[in-house]
Scaffold this motif. Structure first.
Motif, PDB file in Angstrom:
ATOM      1  N   ARG A  61     108.210  46.851 168.951  1.00 33.99           N
ATOM      2  CA  ARG A  61     107.882  45.425 168.972  1.00 33.99           C
ATOM      3  C   ARG A  61     106.970  45.087 170.138  1.00 33.99           C
ATOM      4  O   ARG A  61     107.202  45.500 171.262  1.00 33.99           O
ATOM      5  N   THR A  62     105.897  44.376 169.829  1.00 35.01           N
ATOM      6  CA  THR A  62     104.981  43.883 170.853  1.00 35.01           C
ATOM      7  C   THR A  62     104.876  42.367 170.715  1.00 35.01           C
ATOM      8  O   THR A  62     105.367  41.786 169.739  1.00 35.01           O
ATOM      9  N   LYS A  63     104.200  41.766 171.647  1.00 37.64           N
ATOM     10  CA  LYS A  63     103.944  40.326 171.565  1.00 37.64           C
ATOM     11  C   LYS A  63     103.019  40.006 170.404  1.00 37.64           C
ATOM     12  O   LYS A  63     102.953  38.881 169.931  1.00 37.64           O
ATOM     13  N   LEU A  64     102.282  41.010 169.937  1.00 41.99           N
ATOM     14  CA  LEU A  64     101.292  40.813 168.877  1.00 41.99           C
ATOM     15  C   LEU A  64     101.900  40.771 167.485  1.00 41.99           C
ATOM     16  O   LEU A  64     101.240  40.388 166.528  1.00 41.99           O
ATOM     17  N   GLU A  65     103.149  41.227 167.357  1.00 43.22           N
ATOM     18  CA  GLU A  65     103.827  41.298 166.060  1.00 43.22           C
ATOM     19  C   GLU A  65     102.959  42.025 165.029  1.00 43.22           C
ATOM     20  O   GLU A  65     102.591  41.493 163.996  1.00 43.22           O
ATOM     21  N   LEU A  66     102.637  43.276 165.353  1.00 41.08           N
ATOM     22  CA  LEU A  66     101.823  44.109 164.484  1.00 41.08           C
ATOM     23  C   LEU A  66     102.636  44.615 163.301  1.00 41.08           C
ATOM     24  O   LEU A  66     103.867  44.638 163.349  1.00 41.08           O
ATOM     25  N   PRO A  67     101.966  45.071 162.238  1.00 43.47           N
ATOM     26  CA  PRO A  67     102.694  45.616 161.085  1.00 43.47           C
ATOM     27  C   PRO A  67     103.536  46.833 161.480  1.00 43.47           C
ATOM     28  O   PRO A  67     103.149  47.617 162.335  1.00 43.47           O
ATOM     29  N   ASN A  68     104.669  46.972 160.856  1.00 41.21           N
ATOM     30  CA  ASN A  68     105.561  48.128 160.996  1.00 41.21           C
ATOM     31  C   ASN A  68     106.149  48.297 162.390  1.00 41.21           C
ATOM     32  O   ASN A  68     106.505  49.410 162.775  1.00 41.21           O
TER      33      ASN A  68
END
Length: 185
Positions: A132-139
């Protein structure tokens, strides 16, 4: 909830994350490590602590490893590899060091969570730890843990996995590794 419940949550997250790392990118990183004369490591904070452990383990396997900034750090050359640990790929110090490494024609491998970060412009090889990142990237693998704990844990276990892969590939006798262990302790 009890200790057992919490540790199970953490272990489940870690297992899911490690299973989500692309095996081919890990194998390619292992090739980069093997062909390098010297392997340098850079990161900050807890990520750097995980990288220090990886450097130490690889040194036990006979690989010349250095931490950027250590007093005995030699010059990096075109025959060397810089491994950058940065979940975001945006941390200032690793970015500056990666840029300098490229100026000396060294190879740069980035282990991070964000494949489209600023680090991408300096990276020859990328291994994604999909947390999990702040960017809410896929997968992205979600985490109940604070801040970037899951990234740092995954990085450490990834390093130990790389070491075990090297041991098996080179058919290294495990008890013989003790000869490389620090003996002034």
């Amino acid at each position: 909830m009890s200790y057992t419940d919490y540790q199970k949550e953490i272990m489940d997250e870690l297992s899911t994350t490690l299973a989500s790392i692309d095996a081919e990118s890990v194998a390619a990183l292992l090739e980069e490590i093997e062909k390098a004369d010297k392997v340098f490591f850079v990161g900050v904070g807890r990520v750097f602590l995980s990288l220090q452990s990886i450097a130490k383990r690889l040194a036990h396997l006979g690989i010349q490893t250095y931490l950027v900034g250590q007093i005995t750090e030699p010059a990096i050359t075109e025959n060397d590899l810089l491994i950058v640990g940065s979940g975001s790929g945006e941390t200032a110090f690793p970015l500056v060091i990666a840029k300098k490494a490229k100026q000396h024609q060294a190879r740069v491998a980035h282990i991070g969570a964000n494949p489209d970060s600023s680090m991408k412009q300096y990276t020859d090889h990328f291994v994604r730890i999909p947390v999990r990142t702040k960017l809410e990237l896929p997968n992205e693998v979600p985490s109940v843990q604070p801040m970037t704990s899951l990234f740092e844990q995954s990085l450490l276990v990834l390093g130990d996995t790389l070491a075990l892969m090297l041991i098996k590939q080179k058919n290294i006798d495990m008890p013989s590794l003790w000869e490389y262990h620090a003996n002034l302790e």
